[in-house]
Design an enzyme around this catalytic site. Structure first.
Site, PDB file in Angstrom:
ATOM      1  N   HIS A  26       0.848  -1.191   0.000  1.00 51.48           N
ATOM      2  CA  HIS A  26       0.000   0.000   0.000  1.00 51.48           C
ATOM      3  C   HIS A  26       0.882   1.239   0.000  1.00 51.48           C
ATOM      4  CE1 HIS A  26       0.697  -1.043   4.215  1.00 51.48           C
ATOM      5  NE2 HIS A  26       0.489   0.226   4.543  1.00 51.48           N
ATOM      6  N   HIS A  37       0.775   5.284   0.993  1.00 52.49           N
ATOM      7  CA  HIS A  37       0.079   6.355   1.702  1.00 52.49           C
ATOM      8  C   HIS A  37       0.097   7.618   0.844  1.00 52.49           C
ATOM      9  CE1 HIS A  37       0.217   4.294   5.702  1.00 52.49           C
ATOM     10  NE2 HIS A  37       1.205   3.662   5.093  1.00 52.49           N
TER      11      HIS A  37
END
Length: 133
Positions: A99, A101
């Site tokens: 992932h 941010h």
């Protein structure tokens, strides 16, 4: 993948605030509520981090990150953003699903998204020689 919080969101087994979705990626609000507007861009294909990520999945995710980032600056009034990711536990990765941010920023918002490093201990020439191997 079983017990992966992001896979559960992708497969609609867990609730989330979906900001953007296409057939390969998803962008959600970070539930940590550590800073306003904090989002996570996630590939729908389960890969642990950038080190495990194939080129097509990485390209799709980065395209989504750019799309959302541009929208934040061009349409929502933000003046910049931080893009952050960690690979493996030694770097602080807390969820084993790749992932990125996305943290939209405004001038003088008071945030410091950069870590405070203690200072390099190795000479730059030695560092250069080691890294270029």
């Amino acid at each position: 993948m079983e017990n992966c919080p992001f896979c559960n969101i992708i497969h609609k087994k867990s609730d989330s605030y979906i900001i953007y979705e296409d057939d390969k990626t998803l962008v959600i609000l970070d539930k940590a509520k550590d800073v306003d507007y904090h989002m996570l861009a996630i590939p729908k294909k389960h890969v642990k981090n950038i080190l495990d990520c194939d080129e097509e999945t990485l390209a799709n995710l980065l395209f989504t990150v750019k799309k959302i980032s541009s929208h934040c600056v061009d349409s929502l009034g933000f003046e910049g953003l931080n893009i952050l990711s960690a690979a493996n536990e030694a770097a602080g990765q807390s969820v084993s699903h790749f992932h990125i941010h996305i943290i939209p920023r405004k001038n003088k918002d008071g945030l410091n998204a950069w870590p405070s490093f203690p200072g390099a201990k190795i000479d730059l020439v030695e560092t250069f020689e080691f890294l270029k191997q």
